[in-house]
Design a protein around this motif. Structure first.
Motif, PDB file in Angstrom:
ATOM      1  N   HIS A   3     -34.669  28.831  29.533  1.00  0.00           N
ATOM      2  CA  HIS A   3     -33.395  28.341  30.446  1.00  0.00           C
ATOM      3  C   HIS A   3     -33.794  26.996  30.833  1.00  0.00           C
ATOM      4  O   HIS A   3     -32.931  26.065  31.034  1.00  0.00           O
ATOM      5  CB  HIS A   3     -33.208  29.576  31.412  1.00  0.00           C
ATOM      6  N   THR A   6     -33.485  24.311  28.505  1.00  0.00           N
ATOM      7  CA  THR A   6     -32.141  24.189  28.358  1.00  0.00           C
ATOM      8  C   THR A   6     -31.566  22.860  29.360  1.00  0.00           C
ATOM      9  O   THR A   6     -30.663  22.147  28.756  1.00  0.00           O
ATOM     10  CB  THR A   6     -31.510  25.477  28.520  1.00  0.00           C
ATOM     11  N   VAL A   7     -32.189  23.037  30.571  1.00  0.00           N
ATOM     12  CA  VAL A   7     -31.492  22.126  31.542  1.00  0.00           C
ATOM     13  C   VAL A   7     -32.164  20.763  31.496  1.00  0.00           C
ATOM     14  O   VAL A   7     -31.472  19.836  31.671  1.00  0.00           O
ATOM     15  CB  VAL A   7     -31.482  22.804  33.189  1.00  0.00           C
ATOM     16  N   THR A   8     -33.432  20.933  31.317  1.00  0.00           N
ATOM     17  CA  THR A   8     -34.205  19.556  31.381  1.00  0.00           C
ATOM     18  C   THR A   8     -34.104  18.949  30.124  1.00  0.00           C
ATOM     19  O   THR A   8     -34.509  17.524  30.111  1.00  0.00           O
ATOM     20  CB  THR A   8     -35.808  20.039  31.767  1.00  0.00           C
ATOM     21  N   LEU A 113     -31.033  15.801  38.304  1.00  0.00           N
ATOM     22  CA  LEU A 113     -31.857  17.057  37.654  1.00  0.00           C
ATOM     23  C   LEU A 113     -32.190  18.104  38.354  1.00  0.00           C
ATOM     24  O   LEU A 113     -31.788  19.291  38.025  1.00  0.00           O
ATOM     25  CB  LEU A 113     -33.280  16.446  37.143  1.00  0.00           C
ATOM     26  N   ALA A 116     -28.814  19.986  38.933  1.00  0.00           N
ATOM     27  CA  ALA A 116     -28.639  20.893  38.004  1.00  0.00           C
ATOM     28  C   ALA A 116     -29.402  22.050  37.913  1.00  0.00           C
ATOM     29  O   ALA A 116     -28.745  22.911  37.205  1.00  0.00           O
ATOM     30  CB  ALA A 116     -28.729  20.012  36.567  1.00  0.00           C
ATOM     31  N   LEU A 117     -30.661  21.995  38.436  1.00  0.00           N
ATOM     32  CA  LEU A 117     -31.451  23.206  38.161  1.00  0.00           C
ATOM     33  C   LEU A 117     -31.371  24.083  39.196  1.00  0.00           C
ATOM     34  O   LEU A 117     -31.136  25.387  39.335  1.00  0.00           O
ATOM     35  CB  LEU A 117     -33.031  22.537  38.435  1.00  0.00           C
ATOM     36  N   SER A 314     -41.231  21.031  33.584  1.00  0.00           N
ATOM     37  CA  SER A 314     -40.782  22.320  33.271  1.00  0.00           C
ATOM     38  C   SER A 314     -41.628  23.257  33.585  1.00  0.00           C
ATOM     39  O   SER A 314     -41.099  24.295  34.093  1.00  0.00           O
ATOM     40  CB  SER A 314     -40.590  22.251  31.580  1.00  0.00           C
TER      41      SER A 314
END
Length: 323
Positions: A3, A6-8, A113, A116-117, A314
């Motif tokens: 997961h 998927t974002v980074t 970033l 988003a996380l 990550s």
């Protein structure tokens, strides 16, 4: 972990796209300053303004967060200067090495970033650290860079010039304007809000693409400079210090501060640690070039830290938030 990646992944993929575009000649090197100018003077200020305007003023004025982050930045600067100031690396190169080791890429990469996380609440502590790094960390390192210089500019004058540069930068003003709007609950006409929103939405993708292009340009220029070679021992350790020691220091200082009764909530501390885990700020390369430091070394530190951060950042997210 899947997961998190998927974002980074899209963020680092955009950096890679910008890097390859410049390396392959699809983006002319002469066009990169234009991209940088668009991000710095239009898109990024609008994004920071929007976050500032939507963030409670108490979060933007969190003195405890600012002081905790500032203490860590000062320790990082002192440590990197102490371990790198020797032989060929004089005050100028050591100071900018310290800046690149203590200044994360918060504006171009960190804010979008982490939002988003972790959600929009992450913007508050991130904005606080931007102000700390721009006003204090960069000014201190520029002043230190003049200690061994022969250009006749004193450290005090260099620090004053650095603060003048901060005053001419639209980013802190956009943050302050957003804070003022947040405090006074000002509402602008819808066409103005829409225009600002369009520019703010462009900030993240264009900024990330520009980071890659700037890295490629710096590497290409450094490779063309045959007057002196840069050994890996002069830049890889600093990149590792940035990615590992900086977030660990912030975590230890933050936990110690909380144990002593400093009111820093867990979420804000998580944001600070993840900001410290970001790669080095790409604009330090421009500062190093301007002040005559070894830009080849600085560019390599930024490049190594950015490439490695895809994995290390990550991992830091997995450890800190347990996603």
């Amino acid at each position: 972990m899947l997961h998190i990646l998927t974002v980074t992944f899209p963020f680092f993929a955009l950096v890679l796209c910008g890097y390859l575009a410049a390396r392959r000649g699809m983006l002319p090197l002469a066009a990169i300053p234009g991209l940088n100018g668009f991000v710095l003077f239009f898109a990024l200020p609008c994004m920071l303004y929007r976050f500032g305007a939507s963030t409670p003023i108490t979060e933007l004025l969190d003195v405890h967060v600012a002081l905790t982050y500032l203490v860590c930045a000062l320790v990082m600067v002192g440590f990197v200067v102490a371990v790198t100031l020797h032989g060929r690396i004089g005050w100028n190169d050591a100071a900018f090495g310290a800046l690149v080791g203590a200044f994360p890429n918060t504006g171009f990469m960190g804010v979008p970033l982490l939002v988003a996380l972790l959600g929009a609440k992450a913007a508050g502590p991130a904005i606080v650290t931007i102000l700390v790094d721009m006003v204090f960390t960069s000014s201190l390192c520029i002043a230190l860079s003049r200690l061994g210089g022969t250009d006749g500019v004193s450290a005090t004058q260099a620090a004053k010039n650095a603060l003048k540069g901060v005053a001419a930068n639209p980013m802190p003003w956009s943050i302050l304007l957003g804070a003022l709007v947040s405090a006074l609950q000002i509402e602008f006409p819808k066409p103005v809000v829409t225009t600002v929103g369009l520019l703010a939405d462009a900030a993240s993708p264009v900024a990330l693409f520009t980071i890659g292009a700037v890295l490629a340009r710096s590497q290409m220029l450094a490779k063309d400079d045959k007057t002196h070679e840069v050994h890996w021992q002069e830049y890889v350790p600093v990149a590792l210090i940035k990615l590992f020691l900086h977030p660990l220091l912030v975590l230890l200082v933050g936990v110690s501060a909380v144990s002593l009764g400093v009111p820093i909530d867990k979420f804000a501390l998580t944001v600070l640690v993840l900001l410290a885990a970001l790669p080095s700020a790409s604009n330090v390369s421009l500062l190093a070039e301007r002040f005559g430091a070894d830009n080849g070394r600085i560019a390599r530190i930024i490049l190594v830290s950015t490439a490695a951060a895809f994995f290390t950042f990550s991992g830091a997210v997995a450890l800190m938030v347990g996603i």
